[in-house]
Design a protein around this motif. Structure first.
Motif, PDB file in Angstrom:
ATOM      1  N   LEU A  35      -5.468  -2.173   7.940  1.00 35.11           N
ATOM      2  CA  LEU A  35      -4.684  -2.301   6.713  1.00 35.11           C
ATOM      3  C   LEU A  35      -5.537  -1.945   5.498  1.00 35.11           C
ATOM      4  O   LEU A  35      -5.078  -1.264   4.580  1.00 35.11           O
ATOM      5  N   SER A  36      -6.768  -2.365   5.513  1.00 31.17           N
ATOM      6  CA  SER A  36      -7.679  -2.057   4.418  1.00 31.17           C
ATOM      7  C   SER A  36      -7.913  -0.551   4.300  1.00 31.17           C
ATOM      8  O   SER A  36      -7.979  -0.006   3.198  1.00 31.17           O
ATOM      9  N   MET A  37      -8.013   0.128   5.434  1.00 34.28           N
ATOM     10  CA  MET A  37      -8.191   1.583   5.412  1.00 34.28           C
ATOM     11  C   MET A  37      -6.964   2.271   4.813  1.00 34.28           C
ATOM     12  O   MET A  37      -7.089   3.202   4.019  1.00 34.28           O
ATOM     13  N   MET A  38      -5.763   1.794   5.182  1.00 36.72           N
ATOM     14  CA  MET A  38      -4.550   2.399   4.644  1.00 36.72           C
ATOM     15  C   MET A  38      -4.439   2.142   3.135  1.00 36.72           C
ATOM     16  O   MET A  38      -4.061   3.031   2.369  1.00 36.72           O
ATOM     17  N   LEU A  39      -4.781   0.944   2.715  1.00 37.42           N
ATOM     18  CA  LEU A  39      -4.730   0.631   1.292  1.00 37.42           C
ATOM     19  C   LEU A  39      -5.737   1.464   0.507  1.00 37.42           C
ATOM     20  O   LEU A  39      -5.487   1.808  -0.649  1.00 37.42           O
TER      21      LEU A  39
END
Length: 84
Positions: A35-39
């Motif tokens: 999720l952090s990578m997508m954000l």
């Protein structure tokens, strides 16, 4: 209000919203790395949208990418929510 001014306002609003995702990105870095990578993609896109405010016609591809990718993501998320 002309279209150019409305486009600049929309770019600022969306750019700042995407840039605001930096807080959850840092918050989820340890617990949810995917999720952090997508954000991080959205935060980066927010920076480029804010840069596009100065001359929107020169940054047409960034603006179109933002619009179409957001539309496709909404379709995919809508479909996934229907499936349950």
């Amino acid at each position: 209000m002309n279209r150019g001014f409305a486009l600049k306002i929309a770019l600022i609003v969306v750019g700042l919203l995407f840039l605001a995702l930096i807080y959850p990105m840092v918050l989820f870095m340890q617990r949810e790395p995917a999720l952090s990578m997508m954000l991080s993609l959205y935060v980066t896109l927010g920076v480029f949208l804010l840069m596009a405010v100065r001359n929107p016609p020169a940054h047409r591809s960034v603006i179109l990418f933002t619009a179409w990718s957001s539309f496709v993501q909404a379709l995919v998320m809508g479909y996934q929510s229907i499936l349950g």
